[in-house]
Design a protein around this motif. Structure first.
Motif, PDB file in Angstrom:
ATOM      1  N   THR A   4      51.954  -1.068 -24.623  1.00  0.00           N
ATOM      2  CA  THR A   4      51.263  -0.176 -25.558  1.00  0.00           C
ATOM      3  C   THR A   4      49.869  -0.692 -25.882  1.00  0.00           C
ATOM      4  OG1 THR A   4      52.313  -1.281 -27.438  1.00  0.00           O
ATOM      5  CG2 THR A   4      53.372   0.707 -26.608  1.00  0.00           C
ATOM      6  N   SER A   5      49.693  -2.008 -25.897  1.00  0.00           N
ATOM      7  CA  SER A   5      48.361  -2.556 -26.164  1.00  0.00           C
ATOM      8  C   SER A   5      47.379  -2.194 -25.054  1.00  0.00           C
ATOM      9  CB  SER A   5      48.432  -4.077 -26.331  1.00  0.00           C
ATOM     10  OG  SER A   5      48.949  -4.682 -25.162  1.00  0.00           O
ATOM     11  N   GLU A   6      47.876  -2.018 -23.827  1.00  0.00           N
ATOM     12  CA  GLU A   6      47.017  -1.597 -22.723  1.00  0.00           C
ATOM     13  C   GLU A   6      46.676  -0.111 -22.828  1.00  0.00           C
ATOM     14  OE1 GLU A   6      49.134  -2.633 -19.186  1.00  0.00           O
ATOM     15  OE2 GLU A   6      48.979  -4.781 -19.570  1.00  0.00           O
ATOM     16  N   LEU A   7      47.607   0.697 -23.322  1.00  0.00           N
ATOM     17  CA  LEU A   7      47.347   2.128 -23.484  1.00  0.00           C
ATOM     18  C   LEU A   7      46.256   2.388 -24.516  1.00  0.00           C
ATOM     19  CD1 LEU A   7      50.893   3.761 -23.497  1.00  0.00           C
ATOM     20  CD2 LEU A   7      49.166   3.911 -21.709  1.00  0.00           C
ATOM     21  N   ARG A   8      46.196   1.558 -25.547  1.00  0.00           N
ATOM     22  CA  ARG A   8      45.277   1.793 -26.656  1.00  0.00           C
ATOM     23  C   ARG A   8      43.811   1.593 -26.298  1.00  0.00           C
ATOM     24  NH1 ARG A   8      47.873   0.744 -32.252  1.00  0.00           N
ATOM     25  NH2 ARG A   8      45.728   1.167 -32.755  1.00  0.00           N
ATOM     26  N   VAL A   9      43.513   0.966 -25.172  1.00  0.00           N
ATOM     27  CA  VAL A   9      42.111   0.721 -24.808  1.00  0.00           C
ATOM     28  C   VAL A   9      41.647   1.612 -23.658  1.00  0.00           C
ATOM     29  CG1 VAL A   9      42.123  -1.644 -25.676  1.00  0.00           C
ATOM     30  CG2 VAL A   9      42.732  -1.201 -23.295  1.00  0.00           C
ATOM     31  N   LYS A  10      42.453   2.598 -23.279  1.00  0.00           N
ATOM     32  CA  LYS A  10      42.080   3.511 -22.195  1.00  0.00           C
ATOM     33  C   LYS A  10      41.633   4.846 -22.777  1.00  0.00           C
ATOM     34  CE  LYS A  10      45.482   1.403 -19.225  1.00  0.00           C
ATOM     35  NZ  LYS A  10      45.678   1.360 -17.812  1.00  0.00           N
ATOM     36  N   ASP A  11      40.555   5.390 -22.236  1.00  0.00           N
ATOM     37  CA  ASP A  11      40.092   6.713 -22.653  1.00  0.00           C
ATOM     38  C   ASP A  11      41.043   7.782 -22.141  1.00  0.00           C
ATOM     39  OD1 ASP A  11      37.748   6.193 -24.087  1.00  0.00           O
ATOM     40  OD2 ASP A  11      36.594   5.962 -22.240  1.00  0.00           O
ATOM     41  N   CYS A  12      41.305   8.783 -22.977  1.00  0.00           N
ATOM     42  CA  CYS A  12      42.084   9.951 -22.553  1.00  0.00           C
ATOM     43  C   CYS A  12      41.103  11.049 -22.173  1.00  0.00           C
ATOM     44  CB  CYS A  12      42.996  10.425 -23.671  1.00  0.00           C
ATOM     45  SG  CYS A  12      44.384   9.345 -23.959  1.00  0.00           S
ATOM     46  N   ILE A  13      41.262  11.566 -20.961  1.00  0.00           N
ATOM     47  CA  ILE A  13      40.383  12.615 -20.447  1.00  0.00           C
ATOM     48  C   ILE A  13      41.216  13.867 -20.196  1.00  0.00           C
ATOM     49  CG2 ILE A  13      38.780  13.276 -18.601  1.00  0.00           C
ATOM     50  CD1 ILE A  13      37.808  10.876 -20.239  1.00  0.00           C
ATOM     51  N   ASN A  14      40.745  15.000 -20.710  1.00  0.00           N
ATOM     52  CA  ASN A  14      41.407  16.279 -20.493  1.00  0.00           C
ATOM     53  C   ASN A  14      40.910  16.876 -19.182  1.00  0.00           C
ATOM     54  OD1 ASN A  14      42.580  18.770 -20.605  1.00  0.00           O
ATOM     55  ND2 ASN A  14      41.687  19.356 -22.561  1.00  0.00           N
ATOM     56  N   LEU A  15      41.795  17.060 -18.224  1.00  0.00           N
ATOM     57  CA  LEU A  15      41.384  17.599 -16.926  1.00  0.00           C
ATOM     58  C   LEU A  15      41.067  19.087 -16.969  1.00  0.00           C
ATOM     59  CD1 LEU A  15      43.708  15.748 -14.411  1.00  0.00           C
ATOM     60  CD2 LEU A  15      41.290  15.412 -14.834  1.00  0.00           C
ATOM     61  N   THR A  16      41.500  19.775 -18.011  1.00  0.00           N
ATOM     62  CA  THR A  16      41.220  21.204 -18.116  1.00  0.00           C
ATOM     63  C   THR A  16      39.726  21.470 -18.264  1.00  0.00           C
ATOM     64  OG1 THR A  16      43.374  21.550 -19.135  1.00  0.00           O
ATOM     65  CG2 THR A  16      41.759  23.303 -19.409  1.00  0.00           C
ATOM     66  N   ASP A  17      39.056  20.662 -19.110  1.00  0.00           N
ATOM     67  CA  ASP A  17      37.622  20.883 -19.339  1.00  0.00           C
ATOM     68  C   ASP A  17      36.776  19.620 -19.135  1.00  0.00           C
ATOM     69  OD1 ASP A  17      38.370  19.424 -21.551  1.00  0.00           O
ATOM     70  OD2 ASP A  17      37.882  20.990 -23.010  1.00  0.00           O
ATOM     71  N   GLY A  18      37.391  18.501 -18.758  1.00  0.00           N
ATOM     72  CA  GLY A  18      36.654  17.266 -18.506  1.00  0.00           C
ATOM     73  C   GLY A  18      36.227  16.520 -19.748  1.00  0.00           C
ATOM     74  N   ARG A  19      36.709  16.955 -20.901  1.00  0.00           N
ATOM     75  CA  ARG A  19      36.298  16.379 -22.181  1.00  0.00           C
ATOM     76  C   ARG A  19      37.018  15.064 -22.456  1.00  0.00           C
ATOM     77  NH1 ARG A  19      38.153  18.066 -27.591  1.00  0.00           N
ATOM     78  NH2 ARG A  19      39.571  19.343 -26.378  1.00  0.00           N
ATOM     79  N   ARG A  20      36.299  14.109 -23.043  1.00  0.00           N
ATOM     80  CA  ARG A  20      36.893  12.851 -23.483  1.00  0.00           C
ATOM     81  C   ARG A  20      37.556  13.107 -24.828  1.00  0.00           C
ATOM     82  NH1 ARG A  20      35.688   8.867 -27.087  1.00  0.00           N
ATOM     83  NH2 ARG A  20      36.408   6.776 -26.535  1.00  0.00           N
ATOM     84  N   LEU A  21      38.858  12.821 -24.911  1.00  0.00           N
ATOM     85  CA  LEU A  21      39.596  13.068 -26.142  1.00  0.00           C
ATOM     86  C   LEU A  21      39.565  11.870 -27.084  1.00  0.00           C
ATOM     87  CD1 LEU A  21      42.678  14.865 -24.583  1.00  0.00           C
ATOM     88  CD2 LEU A  21      40.699  15.905 -25.683  1.00  0.00           C
ATOM     89  N   GLY A  22      39.451  10.680 -26.536  1.00  0.00           N
ATOM     90  CA  GLY A  22      39.416   9.480 -27.367  1.00  0.00           C
ATOM     91  C   GLY A  22      40.437   8.462 -26.920  1.00  0.00           C
ATOM     92  N   LEU A  23      40.669   7.480 -27.776  1.00  0.00           N
ATOM     93  CA  LEU A  23      41.616   6.409 -27.501  1.00  0.00           C
ATOM     94  C   LEU A  23      42.928   6.680 -28.231  1.00  0.00           C
ATOM     95  CD1 LEU A  23      39.216   3.362 -28.004  1.00  0.00           C
ATOM     96  CD2 LEU A  23      39.904   4.392 -25.850  1.00  0.00           C
ATOM     97  N   ILE A  24      44.019   6.244 -27.643  1.00  0.00           N
ATOM     98  CA  ILE A  24      45.335   6.433 -28.257  1.00  0.00           C
ATOM     99  C   ILE A  24      45.429   5.571 -29.504  1.00  0.00           C
ATOM    100  CG2 ILE A  24      47.803   6.035 -27.955  1.00  0.00           C
ATOM    101  CD1 ILE A  24      47.433   6.742 -25.018  1.00  0.00           C
TER     102      ILE A  24
END
Length: 77
Positions: A4-24
Protein backbone atom coordinates in the motif's frame (compact mmCIF):
# COMPACT_ATOMS: atom_id res chain seq x y z
CA UNK A 1 2.72 -8.08 -4.97
CA UNK A 2 2.27 -4.35 -4.37
CA UNK A 3 2.47 -2.70 -0.95
CA UNK A 4 0.00 0.00 0.00
CA UNK A 5 2.91 2.36 0.62
CA UNK A 6 3.93 1.87 -3.02
CA UNK A 7 0.39 2.60 -4.25
CA UNK A 8 0.29 5.92 -2.40
CA UNK A 9 3.13 7.46 -4.44
CA UNK A 10 1.79 6.59 -7.91
CA UNK A 11 -0.29 9.02 -9.96
CA UNK A 12 -3.75 7.82 -10.98
CA UNK A 13 -4.52 8.60 -14.62
CA UNK A 14 -8.01 8.36 -16.11
CA UNK A 15 -7.77 6.76 -19.55
CA UNK A 16 -11.18 8.10 -20.56
CA UNK A 17 -9.95 11.70 -20.79
CA UNK A 18 -6.22 11.49 -19.91
CA UNK A 19 -6.72 13.55 -16.76
CA UNK A 20 -4.49 13.14 -13.70
CA UNK A 21 -6.73 12.28 -10.76
CA UNK A 22 -4.11 12.47 -8.02
CA UNK A 23 -2.45 10.19 -5.51
CA UNK A 24 -4.22 7.46 -3.56
CA UNK A 25 -5.04 8.56 -0.04
CA UNK A 26 -6.94 5.55 1.26
CA UNK A 27 -8.24 2.08 0.46
CA UNK A 28 -11.68 0.61 1.06
CA UNK A 29 -11.25 -2.97 2.27
CA UNK A 30 -13.70 -5.83 2.56
CA UNK A 31 -12.33 -7.58 5.64
CA UNK A 32 -14.84 -10.43 5.49
CA UNK A 33 -13.62 -11.46 2.02
CA UNK A 34 -10.05 -10.17 2.38
CA UNK A 35 -9.95 -7.94 -0.70
CA UNK A 36 -9.67 -4.32 -1.78
CA UNK A 37 -13.01 -2.86 -2.85
CA UNK A 38 -11.91 0.62 -3.95
CA UNK A 39 -9.20 3.26 -3.83
CA UNK A 40 -9.91 6.76 -2.57
CA UNK A 41 -8.24 9.84 -3.99
CA UNK A 42 -8.65 12.94 -1.82
CA UNK A 43 -10.44 15.78 -3.57
CA UNK A 44 -8.35 18.80 -4.53
CA UNK A 45 -8.20 21.77 -2.18
CA UNK A 46 -10.29 24.72 -3.18
CA UNK A 47 -8.80 28.23 -3.32
CA UNK A 48 -5.09 28.17 -2.33
CA UNK A 49 -5.66 25.20 -0.03
CA UNK A 50 -7.93 27.22 2.25
CA UNK A 51 -11.30 26.01 3.44
CA UNK A 52 -13.05 22.81 2.51
CA UNK A 53 -11.84 20.33 -0.10
CA UNK A 54 -13.67 19.05 -3.13
CA UNK A 55 -15.33 15.63 -2.65
CA UNK A 56 -13.08 12.55 -2.67
CA UNK A 57 -12.90 10.42 -5.81
CA UNK A 58 -13.72 6.76 -5.10
CA UNK A 59 -12.59 4.32 -7.78
CA UNK A 60 -13.87 0.75 -7.54
CA UNK A 61 -11.09 -1.83 -7.80
CA UNK A 62 -12.57 -3.36 -10.98
CA UNK A 63 -12.03 0.02 -12.72
CA UNK A 64 -8.25 -0.19 -12.24
CA UNK A 65 -6.78 -1.42 -15.51
CA UNK A 66 -3.04 -1.48 -14.78
CA UNK A 67 -0.70 -0.76 -11.90
CA UNK A 68 2.53 0.36 -13.51
CA UNK A 69 5.91 1.40 -12.18
CA UNK A 70 5.00 5.12 -11.95
CA UNK A 71 1.26 5.33 -12.60
CA UNK A 72 -2.04 3.57 -12.04
CA UNK A 73 -4.31 3.52 -15.07
CA UNK A 74 -8.04 3.64 -14.38
CA UNK A 75 -11.17 4.04 -16.47
CA UNK A 76 -13.96 6.14 -15.01
CA UNK A 77 -17.05 7.70 -16.57
Amino acid sequence: MVKTSELRVKDCINLTDGRRLGLIGDLELNLAEGRVEAVVIPGPARFLGLGAREPDVVIPWHRILKVGVDVILVRTD
